[in-house]
Design a protein around this motif. Structure first.
Motif, PDB file in Angstrom:
ATOM      1  N   VAL A  98      -0.579  -3.715  -5.333  1.00 47.11           N
ATOM      2  CA  VAL A  98      -1.184  -3.060  -5.221  1.00 47.11           C
ATOM      3  C   VAL A  98      -1.919  -2.709  -6.397  1.00 47.11           C
ATOM      4  N   CYS A 138       0.686   4.857  -4.776  1.00 44.41           N
ATOM      5  CA  CYS A 138       0.476   4.258  -3.182  1.00 44.41           C
ATOM      6  C   CYS A 138       1.288   5.134  -2.410  1.00 44.41           C
ATOM      7  N   PHE A 172      -2.321  17.417   0.637  1.00 43.09           N
ATOM      8  CA  PHE A 172      -2.114  17.435  -0.162  1.00 43.09           C
ATOM      9  C   PHE A 172      -1.191  17.481  -1.559  1.00 43.09           C
ATOM     10  N   GLU A 175     -14.648  10.665   5.984  1.00 39.18           N
ATOM     11  CA  GLU A 175     -14.011   9.382   6.148  1.00 39.18           C
ATOM     12  C   GLU A 175     -14.325   8.532   4.143  1.00 39.18           C
TER      13      GLU A 175
HETATM   14  P1  FAD Z   1      -8.453   4.668   2.780  1.00 38.56           P
HETATM   15  O1  FAD Z   1      -7.129   5.190   3.527  1.00 38.56           O
HETATM   16  O2  FAD Z   1      -9.838   5.349   2.505  1.00 38.56           O
HETATM   17  O3  FAD Z   1      -8.440   3.887   1.827  1.00 38.56           O
HETATM   18  C1  FAD Z   1      -9.292   1.965   1.264  1.00 38.56           C
HETATM   19  C2  FAD Z   1      -8.154   1.054   0.166  1.00 38.56           C
HETATM   20  O4  FAD Z   1      -7.444   1.572   0.001  1.00 38.56           O
HETATM   21  C3  FAD Z   1      -8.020   0.308   1.713  1.00 38.56           C
HETATM   22  O5  FAD Z   1      -8.693  -0.388   2.581  1.00 38.56           O
HETATM   23  C4  FAD Z   1      -7.045  -0.356   0.961  1.00 38.56           C
HETATM   24  O6  FAD Z   1      -7.462  -1.653   0.648  1.00 38.56           O
HETATM   25  C5  FAD Z   1      -6.739   0.138   0.158  1.00 38.56           C
HETATM   26  N1  FAD Z   1      -4.581   1.577   0.354  1.00 38.56           N
HETATM   27  C6  FAD Z   1      -4.752   1.678   1.190  1.00 38.56           C
HETATM   28  N2  FAD Z   1      -3.857   2.313   1.448  1.00 38.56           N
HETATM   29  C7  FAD Z   1      -3.105   1.751   0.138  1.00 38.56           C
HETATM   30  C8  FAD Z   1      -2.571   2.397  -0.130  1.00 38.56           C
HETATM   31  N3  FAD Z   1      -1.115   3.388  -0.177  1.00 38.56           N
HETATM   32  N4  FAD Z   1      -2.222   2.462  -1.218  1.00 38.56           N
HETATM   33  C9  FAD Z   1      -3.263   1.762  -2.119  1.00 38.56           C
HETATM   34  N5  FAD Z   1      -4.159   1.273  -2.130  1.00 38.56           N
HETATM   35  C10 FAD Z   1      -4.343   1.652  -0.680  1.00 38.56           C
HETATM   36  N6  FAD Z   1      -8.150  11.865   6.013  1.00 38.56           N
HETATM   37  C11 FAD Z   1      -7.714  12.628   6.995  1.00 38.56           C
HETATM   38  O7  FAD Z   1      -8.594  12.458   8.084  1.00 38.56           O
HETATM   39  N7  FAD Z   1      -7.136  13.525   7.578  1.00 38.56           N
HETATM   40  C12 FAD Z   1      -6.532  13.759   5.468  1.00 38.56           C
HETATM   41  O8  FAD Z   1      -5.478  14.651   5.988  1.00 38.56           O
HETATM   42  C13 FAD Z   1      -7.043  13.641   4.800  1.00 38.56           C
HETATM   43  N8  FAD Z   1      -6.114  13.528   3.988  1.00 38.56           N
HETATM   44  C14 FAD Z   1      -6.142  12.918   3.006  1.00 38.56           C
HETATM   45  C15 FAD Z   1      -5.974  13.738   1.932  1.00 38.56           C
HETATM   46  C16 FAD Z   1      -6.332  12.488   0.139  1.00 38.56           C
HETATM   47  C17 FAD Z   1      -6.088  13.000  -1.232  1.00 38.56           C
HETATM   48  C18 FAD Z   1      -7.338  11.771   0.154  1.00 38.56           C
HETATM   49  C19 FAD Z   1      -7.673  10.982  -1.295  1.00 38.56           C
HETATM   50  C20 FAD Z   1      -8.311  11.281   1.702  1.00 38.56           C
HETATM   51  C21 FAD Z   1      -7.316  11.856   2.374  1.00 38.56           C
HETATM   52  N9  FAD Z   1      -8.489  11.329   3.461  1.00 38.56           N
HETATM   53  C22 FAD Z   1      -7.722  11.683   4.666  1.00 38.56           C
HETATM   54  C23 FAD Z   1      -8.920  10.207   4.058  1.00 38.56           C
HETATM   55  C24 FAD Z   1      -8.634   9.224   4.364  1.00 38.56           C
HETATM   56  O9  FAD Z   1      -7.154   8.622   3.809  1.00 38.56           O
HETATM   57  C25 FAD Z   1      -9.036   7.733   4.463  1.00 38.56           C
HETATM   58  O10 FAD Z   1      -9.814   7.728   2.810  1.00 38.56           O
HETATM   59  C26 FAD Z   1     -10.609   7.545   5.598  1.00 38.56           C
HETATM   60  O11 FAD Z   1      -9.672   8.153   6.661  1.00 38.56           O
HETATM   61  C27 FAD Z   1     -10.899   6.313   5.123  1.00 38.56           C
HETATM   62  O12 FAD Z   1     -10.273   4.940   5.523  1.00 38.56           O
HETATM   63  P2  FAD Z   1     -10.218   3.510   5.441  1.00 38.56           P
HETATM   64  O13 FAD Z   1     -10.000   3.091   6.098  1.00 38.56           O
HETATM   65  O14 FAD Z   1     -12.140   3.521   4.941  1.00 38.56           O
HETATM   66  O15 FAD Z   1      -9.621   3.490   3.764  1.00 38.56           O
END
Ligand code: FAD
Length: 210
Positions: free
Chosen positions: A200, A180, A158, A109
């Protein structure tokens, strides 16, 4: 039964770089493993700590053979102790525990959130009219990123997403929208709400309107 316990601990090796999947005997969750240990950048911290304690006491193979040879009760006591002790540590409030939490290598995360911050910010600051060389280097950046992101099952998904939806480097807006949408695919997979991609630039460049 003991033989069922052994079956759940059987590695499902994907044959690549010491990577495999174990079924968590406590939750039934699929756990990505690297070199026989839970992959830190693929699981959340709580799961990693709990499984790490079990693995530190016994390797998965030893745990499997213990499950076969000894009383199941003893094995489940070990797991219960590991869970209880990990839960107690989570509650610890001493400065050193706090320091350790902040200075630990990232879990899936923390790594994901920091990575999305970098990627969306890069896209938001990408030129509106990029030169050919800037388009080339951005494309190469994402190609390398998709090969090296250190959560291997995130990276595999990805790569598939990028193969199905080629990167759009024609402008800031195109790149930001493309990214996005890729992020939204991950959100959907994890059961998180979809982000409104029309916002975005508000999120990653301009900030909320006053
Ligand atoms: P995050 O998803 O990290 O988002 C951070 C911030 O980005 C959010 O607070 C929001 O403000 C903004 N945001 C959210 N969605 C969007 C969007 N679509 N466009 C623009 N801004 C946005 N985790 C897994 O468990 N399984 C996986 O398969 C997985 N694959 C991943 C692949 C990649 C390439 C990356 C970079 C990360 C992946 N992760 C995966 C991690 C997951 O996506 C989250 O980063 C993690 O769960 C923490 O989530 P979070 O709630 O902190 O918000």
């Amino acid at each position: 039964t003991a033989s069922e316990a052994k079956e759940t601990l059987k590695p499902h090796d994907n044959g690549k770089d010491g990577l495999s999947i174990y079924i968590d005997p406590v939750t039934g969750q699929k756990i990505p493993m690297r070199d026989g240990k839970p992959c830190r950048t693929c699981v959340d911290m709580k799961t990693w700590k709990r499984l790490g304690k079990v693995a530190a006491a016994k390797t998965p193979e030893q745990t499997a053979s213990t499950a076969k040879e000894s009383e199941p009760k003893e094995s489940s006591n070990n797991k219960a102790e590991a869970i209880a002790s990990s839960a107690n540590e989570d509650k610890a409030t001493t400065p050193s525990a706090e320091w350790q939490r902040k200075n630990c290598p990232p879990d899936v995360e923390a790594l994901g959130s920091s990575t999305w911050t970098l990627l969306h910010t890069m896209a938001a600051y990408y030129p509106e009219r990029p030169a050919p060389s800037q388009m080339d280097t951005m494309k190469m950046f994402f190609e390398g990123f998709a090969q090296h992101y250190p959560c291997w099952f995130c990276k595999d998904d990805f790569q598939k997403s990028v193969a199905a939806n080629p990167i759009q480097v024609g402008s800031r807006k195109k790149l930001s929208q493309w990214l996005c949408e890729r992020h939204n695919e991950v959100n959907e997979k994890l059961g998180k709400p979809k982000f409104d991609c029309s916002k975005v630039f508000e999120r990653w460049l301009e900030g909320p309107p006053n």
